[in-house]
Structures are given as C-alpha cells and as structure tokens.
Design an enzyme around this catalytic site. Structure first.
Site, PDB file in Angstrom:
ATOM      1  N   TRP A   1      -6.117  27.203  89.225  1.00 34.91           N
ATOM      2  CA  TRP A   1      -6.987  26.523  89.810  1.00 34.91           C
ATOM      3  C   TRP A   1      -7.243  25.943  91.157  1.00 34.91           C
ATOM      4  O   TRP A   1      -8.121  25.604  91.224  1.00 34.91           O
ATOM      5  CB  TRP A   1      -7.593  25.840  88.646  1.00 34.91           C
ATOM      6  CG  TRP A   1      -7.160  24.259  88.098  1.00 34.91           C
ATOM      7  CD1 TRP A   1      -6.265  24.557  87.846  1.00 34.91           C
ATOM      8  CD2 TRP A   1      -7.966  23.129  88.722  1.00 34.91           C
ATOM      9  NE1 TRP A   1      -5.534  22.992  88.023  1.00 34.91           N
ATOM     10  CE2 TRP A   1      -6.975  22.022  88.103  1.00 34.91           C
ATOM     11  CE3 TRP A   1      -9.006  22.657  88.785  1.00 34.91           C
ATOM     12  CZ2 TRP A   1      -7.455  21.051  88.301  1.00 34.91           C
ATOM     13  CZ3 TRP A   1      -9.432  21.516  89.308  1.00 34.91           C
ATOM     14  CH2 TRP A   1      -8.084  20.730  89.288  1.00 34.91           C
ATOM     15  N   ASP A   2      -6.670  25.485  91.762  1.00 31.37           N
ATOM     16  CA  ASP A   2      -5.756  25.065  92.433  1.00 31.37           C
ATOM     17  C   ASP A   2      -6.889  25.601  94.047  1.00 31.37           C
ATOM     18  O   ASP A   2      -7.209  25.405  94.575  1.00 31.37           O
ATOM     19  CB  ASP A   2      -4.409  24.660  92.965  1.00 31.37           C
ATOM     20  CG  ASP A   2      -3.549  24.289  91.511  1.00 31.37           C
ATOM     21  OD1 ASP A   2      -3.830  24.510  91.113  1.00 31.37           O
ATOM     22  OD2 ASP A   2      -2.585  23.688  92.753  1.00 31.37           O
TER      23      ASP A   2
ATOM     24  N   GLU B   1      -3.486  15.546  82.762  1.00 29.77           N
ATOM     25  CA  GLU B   1      -2.777  16.868  81.887  1.00 29.77           C
ATOM     26  C   GLU B   1      -1.348  15.326  81.087  1.00 29.77           C
ATOM     27  O   GLU B   1      -0.968  15.571  79.957  1.00 29.77           O
ATOM     28  CB  GLU B   1      -1.092  17.853  82.965  1.00 29.77           C
ATOM     29  CG  GLU B   1      -1.785  18.466  83.138  1.00 29.77           C
ATOM     30  CD  GLU B   1      -0.949  19.189  84.218  1.00 29.77           C
ATOM     31  OE1 GLU B   1      -1.938  20.855  83.831  1.00 29.77           O
ATOM     32  OE2 GLU B   1      -0.082  19.750  84.760  1.00 29.77           O
TER      33      GLU B   1
ATOM     34  N   LYS C   1      -2.140  11.758  85.336  1.00 26.32           N
ATOM     35  CA  LYS C   1      -1.481  12.218  86.120  1.00 26.32           C
ATOM     36  C   LYS C   1      -2.405  11.910  87.693  1.00 26.32           C
ATOM     37  O   LYS C   1      -1.883  12.590  88.467  1.00 26.32           O
ATOM     38  CB  LYS C   1      -0.857  13.531  85.571  1.00 26.32           C
ATOM     39  CG  LYS C   1      -0.333  14.174  85.907  1.00 26.32           C
ATOM     40  CD  LYS C   1       0.308  15.568  85.483  1.00 26.32           C
ATOM     41  CE  LYS C   1       1.747  16.062  86.265  1.00 26.32           C
ATOM     42  NZ  LYS C   1       1.553  17.894  85.882  1.00 26.32           N
ATOM     43  N   GLN C   2      -3.468  12.375  86.915  1.00 25.11           N
ATOM     44  CA  GLN C   2      -3.851  12.588  88.602  1.00 25.11           C
ATOM     45  C   GLN C   2      -5.372  12.580  88.015  1.00 25.11           C
ATOM     46  O   GLN C   2      -5.605  12.057  87.340  1.00 25.11           O
ATOM     47  CB  GLN C   2      -4.242  14.521  89.056  1.00 25.11           C
ATOM     48  CG  GLN C   2      -4.744  15.394  87.807  1.00 25.11           C
ATOM     49  CD  GLN C   2      -4.772  16.975  88.433  1.00 25.11           C
ATOM     50  OE1 GLN C   2      -3.391  17.594  88.384  1.00 25.11           O
ATOM     51  NE2 GLN C   2      -6.116  17.452  89.369  1.00 25.11           N
TER      52      GLN C   2
END
Length: 769
Positions: free
Chosen positions: A358-359, A489, A601-602
């Site tokens: 999906w990046d 994640e 994580k993000q």
C-alpha cells in the site's frame, strides 16, 4: 549510535576507507538501477568476505511456497519474491596469477566509493598490495543505462605500481545463483543454454514455476596503450561462462577492461528471440562505446533532475539526503511500464519480496504526480484496476461475496502472497489507501476520467468489502470492525482500529458520491458499470447505513480518539522513559511484549489526520499529536515523514526538521540497524512530502494549489518544482519571502498564506513569509 561513515556532499554518496564490516551496508547504499533492472553495489572482482549478492530484474519473480506450521483457510499459497538474477557484473582479476580479493590483500589504501547522483554512475577506487607483494591502483566505474535500459556498463582499470606484471581479467556470467531469502531452498532458476560467439557470451535461463525467460549477456574488450585487446574464450559449465583478457603490463601503465552486460526478458520479447534482442542491445551499446554511453547517461539524469530536484542551501546533510531519496525513487520506477510497480526495497535487497504494498498509493503517487507527467501516476492506478478481478478472488477466498474486493497486502500479479497472518488477513486498511489514491489523483491532476473509465469499478469492489467486513454491535448500536491490524503493526488483532474504521467510512461515502457524479455526467460509462457490477439502490443504501453508524473509539478523559478499543488498558510509559539499550524494540523484545506495550511502530491515527486533515481542526490535530507522538518509536520507515508534516502544520519546525532528518537519512545513517538488507525505497517518497507538503505547506484547496511556506532555521533557502496540471511551478523559500514562477502559456491562481496570488508566465512573484 547511528552509522556516520558516509561523507557529506551535495550531489554524491561517498565512502572513504575500506572496512569489511561496512561492505553489506554499502552494497545497499550504493545500489544502482534504471527502472528495468537494478543491482546492489557488489564488487565485480571476487570477494571472499561477507557479502550480499544481488541483481534484480523488474517484474521477474518466483512463488516461494509458504512455510507455516499449520495451514489456515484462505492462507496465501506462496510468497512472491523478486529473484536474485544471473550475475553479469563478475570480473575475476589475477595479477601474476594471484587473485585480487580485498578480503585477502595485505594492505588496502585510498579506498573510495562514490555514487554520483547528479550523473547516475557508481565509482570505486583503491590501492592494494596483494599477497604476492604486487601493488596495484584500481578504478571501476559502473552504471545502468537509462537510454538502453537492458544494458549496464563497466569500466575496470588497473595500474601496476611497483613492477611489471601479468594482468588477467576473467569477465563472466553466472546463473548458478541463490536468493538470500528462501523458504525451502528451492532452485529458482533453470539454465538451458550457455554459449559464446566472438567476444560475446549468453546464458539463457528461466524461472521455475513462473517461467520467465531471461537471456543474460555480456561483451568484453580491453585497451592498453591505446591498443584494443579482444577477449578469448574462457571456462564454461552448465551455469557459467567466462572470457579471458590477459596482458603483460609495464610498471606505471594502465589497462582498462570495458564490459557491457544485462538482460533481455520474455515479458518484452518473443521467447525464441531473446539472444537476438541481446545482440541488438549490445550492438547499440558497442556502437556508442563506454564513454559516449556515459555521456548519454549524464544527459538523461540531467533531464530527470531538471524537474525532480529539491535544492537546499545551508545544510549539506539535508541536501544530500533529499537527493539520495529522489535518486533512488527514479532508479526504481520511471513510469514507462504499467505492468510494474514500486517495491519497498526496490532493486536493493530481497526483504519484503520486492512486491507491491500500500506504500505506492499512500506515499509514492504524490511524488510521481508532481515530478513527472500525470500519466505516470495514472499507470500506477491502472495497475490496481488490472488486478481488480484478482482482488475479488482474494476476498472470495476469505468468504466475501457479490464482487467484494480485498486488494492484497503484498502482490506481484494481484494475488495475495504475504506470509504473516496478522498482516495478510488483518491489515485491511490497504483497501482504503488504494481508494484514497484515486481521490488524490483526481484532486491533484483534475483528471476525472480515470474514475468512470476504471476507478469506479475499483471503488465499488472495495465498498462491498467494507460493508460486509463491518458488523452491527447491538451493545454499541454502531457498526464495528473487529480483528484488524492498523498501520501500527505493534497492535495485532485489535477491535475498532480508528484509522481502519475511519477510512472504511470514507470509502463508502466517497464511492456513493462518485456513483452519483458518474450517473449525472457520464451516462454511457455509468450504464456499462452498472451492467458489469450489478450495483443496486438497496446496496448503496446499505453502504450509507454502515458509513453513517460507524463506531470510533474515543476517550472523554483525554479528549482524543483511541487507536483501538483497548489502548487505554496498556501501561502508558512514554518512549522518553524507555532505556535506549532497549531500542529498537523490534530487535530487542519478544513479540508478546511488544503487543502488550503502548509503543507505536508508525503513525496510525496521525496517518488518518494526514489523509483527511480537512475533516479536523488544528486544535484536534494538536491534541492527537501531543497524545500519541510520545508513544511512537518510529520503527517503520513510513512513520517519521507523516510526523514531520504534522509537526510543520502545527508550526513546530524544530520537531518537523528532526523528523525530516530521520526520514531522509533513515538509510544513510541506518537508524533502524538494517540497511544491509536493502534501502527503504517507498518511504523515500515520504521524505519528498516532508519538504513539499510539510515545510512548503503545499495542499490542494478550492481546486487550486495552496501554500503555507515555512523554513527550518538550519536552512537559508530551499526550492522545488511541481508539475501541476501541465504547468511547471517553481517555488523558492528563504527566511524572508517565498518566490513563485511558472512555465506555460496560462496564468495560474494559487493561494499563499490563505490569500490569492496570480502567477503570470515569465514573471517572478514574491510573497513575504
């Protein structure tokens, strides 16, 4: 402690001094590519130390059978992997029959690597004393041609310093290669033909299972004292063929080997004509010669930089970093082939399989829309449309019906091929990123035609998935989405991830609106789509019901949306109170411990605030940023860029600058201690966004470009270009004012600091910051 051996330079990546412990990291950092193929910066000559051999061909992959302890219904049967392709760069070197091997040399001095990003070439120089005491000075230049994208070129020069000596080059091809990453140690390649003709050699091979046919080829000759030396036949085997060039070289004199090599592939040529195509490519390259082909390379990169460069004055490390990111993005994907996409590692390693995530939609499309013709971004969207039927099949395997589409988390051909349960089945927000990219493309380019031609069918499949994936909670009297993993994640199998729920609601609303717009303005296309998809009024009503009653977890106490239902059940210890010896936690902690921690994580909620910033107030952004940023460890490469943009929007330029440095130098400084596995290509587009959307404040508002420019205190100025609806706009920001100019025939009205500004071709407009 981050690595710091890369020298600061405006246009080059430079390493000085040989260190065997850095070899694998540098193989990643000095990687080269041309969109059609790429390779890590492996030594041409034999190296007996630790190395990660890697040459890759765009679109060529192998379905490596999934390795799990037990099978689950709907589990992907394979993990698609971009393969380590046959090696064409190899040149074994012998000096008086002593092999040149930097791992065994008695002494190495003046070692230097340079990746010249402005001109698109990689060079390595050094002096070495071999075990037989002969001293040599070596210079190697390598590039992958943008003009003839099936060809790479190497110039390998040796000067004997302390005595006369016999120099022997053995250029070779080798298809007996293996992948670093293999589930079952399968044989990925089968070699069928090994042959030579005059000074050229060819290996024809094909991938097992997928049957991609590849001809790996080379041509070699040498020059000594202006005289050409033609290669003679060397050894060969079932997977190997070499040539020999040997010459007595006088002390202080130099001999140079020139080698052309590369790949022709069955995806671009008829199967029986791969060697013929290889000869044509070699004819073109040899007619030009190494130096003229290199000049063409420099011109091709000058053209790329003319549009895509971001210039920064006053901060060399920041300048080097953004150019490194832009360079690698262009090495990976140039938009020439709609069958291809952008892998998270590009051509620099094998982690993540080299497949599409999906990046692309969330991070890469803005870069390609703004720095190239809009058709490049359209091809990336077409890639997903071409895979719609596979997305419907993927959803069907999981029990979804009536044309619901779940796009894969990881794919090569539209099929899901990810190996981790919590991502394959739970990280369903990727559907939303694809839908958002359709909206983002239209918003930026003004080209609505993609939606009736292709995009609406994609949106319908995605909306059908969301409507079926949500279920009504009697207790909450809302629709909920259970058992998911969001962009963060470090929280698996959670209920009501805010970002997932929000993008699902938005998709349903957006699709409904586009159906109405197409019905009113594109009647013929609307009739075709309704006939093909059988969308009914009752179904659309269901979508509206789910969207209208979607549940979003919220904390009244903290006055923020919660990442997921159970976030406040965690022990909320901030990252600042975490011992640095425990970082990165994904390398120091068990997965169980990570999942129970509050660490992010993000960007997750902040990712949603980035996509849909017009839905929220500045005050809401500030509250959520202040609440979640202290728990974010940024162990995803996709995280710091979003935080940089949000910090800039909040006027916190010190924080925004630090996040920019982290995202832009993620690989150069190896923040996550993993650069030897390859570079983080897709996050590099986020680095571009950090400057253009973060510091430059570029947005689309009221169907026009809008800017709220700011500048980090470390910089004296920066500038960038945007291709906005076929008008090239140059933006230059300094500490006092922002200048705008345009190329084109038409006036363009933009907004700067919420005020209208008219740009006229040939004039520079200056606005006080």
């Amino acid at each position: 402690m981050n690595q710091d051996y890369i020298k600061s330079d405006h246009w080059s990546i430079i390493e000085e001094g040989f260190n065997a412990e850095r070899v694998k990291s540098s193989e990643s950092l000095f990687s080269i590519g041309n969109g059609a193929m790429g390779q890590r910066a492996n030594f041409e000559e034999n190296y007996s130390g630790e190395t990660f051999q890697g040459s890759y061909i765009a679109g060529v992959y192998y379905p490596d059978k999934t390795r799990v302890g037990w099978w689950k219904n709907g589990y992907p049967e394979y993990f698609a992997k971009v393969l380590n392709a046959p090696n064409w760069i190899g040149i074994n070197v012998f000096i008086n029959n002593e092999p040149l091997d930097l791992n065994t040399c008695k002494e190495i001095s003046d070692f230097k690597r340079e990746l010249n990003m402005q001109e698109g070439w990689y060079k390595r120089t050094f002096k070495a004393t071999l075990p037989n005491t002969i001293k040599v000075e070596v210079a190697i230049t390598r590039f992958l041609s943008l003009d003839i994208d099936e060809v790479g070129a190497i110039s390998y020069s040796i000067k004997v310093i302390n005595q006369d000596a016999n120099v022997k080059f053995v250029p070779y091809l080798d298809s007996g290669i293996t992948n670093e990453d293999s589930n079952w140690d399968d044989k990925f390649w089968n070699t069928t033909v090994v042959e030579d003709f005059e000074n050229r050699a060819f290996i024809t091979s094909h991938t097992m299972k997928t049957n991609f046919k590849v001809c790996t080829f080379m041509q070699a000759n040498a020059v000594y004292k202006d005289n050409e030396i033609i290669a003679t036949k060397g050894d060969s085997s079932e997977t190997f063929i070499s040539a020999i060039i040997e010459k007595e070289v006088e002390k202080g004199e130099e001999i140079t080997l020139y080698k052309f090599g590369g790949y022709t592939v069955s995806t671009n040529h008829e199967n029986g004509k791969l060697q013929e195509a290889a000869n044509i490519a070699l004819d073109k390259a040899s007619a030009l010669g190494f130096h003229k082909l290199l000049e063409k390379q420099k011109n091709a990169w000058a053209s790329i930089w003319e549009m895509s460069d971001i210039s920064i004055l006053g901060d060399v490390k920041a300048q080097q970093a953004i150019r490194f990111n832009i360079f690698q993005l262009n090495q990976t994907y140039l938009g020439t082939d709609s069958r291809l996409n952008i892998g998270p590692k590009g051509f620099t390693g094998e982690k993540y399989g080299g497949s599409t995530y999906w990046d692309t939609e969330a991070y890469c499309i803005p870069f390609y829309m703004a720095t190239k013709d809009q058709q490049v971004a359209r091809k990336l969207l077409k890639y997903r449309y071409n895979h719609l039927e596979k997305a419907i099949e993927n959803a069907k395997k999981l029990g979804f019906v009536k044309g619901a589409a779940l796009y894969p988390m990881v794919t090569m051909n539209g099929e899901e091929c990810h190996n981790e349960w919590e991502i394959t089945f739970e990280e369903i927000h990727r559907n939303g990123a694809i839908a958002f990219a359709i909206y983002n493309y239209y918003r930026y380019t003004g080209d609505y035609s993609y939606i009736p031609e292709m995009g609406l069918e994609v949106l319908i499949g995605i909306s059908r998935f969301w409507q079926q994936r949500a279920n009504f909670s009697s207790a909450k009297e809302k629709y909920v989405i259970l058992g998911v993993t969001g962009p963060n994640e470090y929280e698996n199998n959670v209920n009501n991830n805010w970002y997932t729920n929000y993008i699902a609601k938005w998709c349903l609303d957006f699709t409904t609106a586009q159906l109405q717009k197409v019905k009113e303005e594109y009647a013929e296309e609307y009739a075709r789509i309704i006939d093909k998809t059988a969308v009914s009024d009752a179904e659309i009503k269901d979508w509206k019901t789910v969207a209208g009653k979607m549940y979003f977890p919220y904390s009244e106490e903290n006055n923020v949306y919660l990442q997921q239902d159970g976030f406040l059940d965690k022990e909320l210890i901030k990252v600042s109170n975490l011992d640095t010896s425990q970082r990165p936690i994904n390398q120091k902690w068990s997965w169980d411990r990570i999942l129970r921690s509050p660490y992010i994580k993000q960007a997750d909620i902040l990712q949603g605030f980035y996509f849909f910033e017009d839905h929220f107030t500045q005050e809401e952004l500030e509250k959520h940023f202040d609440f979640y940023e202290p728990f974010t460890v940024h162990e995803s490469s996709l995280s710091p860029c979003v935080h940089s943009i949000q910090a800039a929007k909040l006027g916190r330029m010190g924080q925004a600058y630090n996040f920019y440095l982290r995202t832009s130098r993620l690989d150069l400084d190896d923040y996550n201690k993993e650069v030897e596995e390859g570079l983080h290509i897709t996050s590099m587009a986020g680095t571009w966004m950090s400057i253009v959307e973060g510091f430059g404040g570029m947005r689309i508002q009221d169907n026009a470009l809008s800017f709220i420019p700011q500048i980090p205190e470390q910089w004296s100025s920066y500038s960038f270009k945007l291709n906005f609806r076929n008008t090239i706009i140059t933006v230059t920001v300094n500490t006092k004012e922002t200048s705008f100019s345009i190329l084109g025939d038409q006036e363009v009205t933009i907004q700067v600091n919420h005020k209208k500004v008219v740009l006229i071709p040939g004039e520079v407009v200056k606005v006080t910051n």
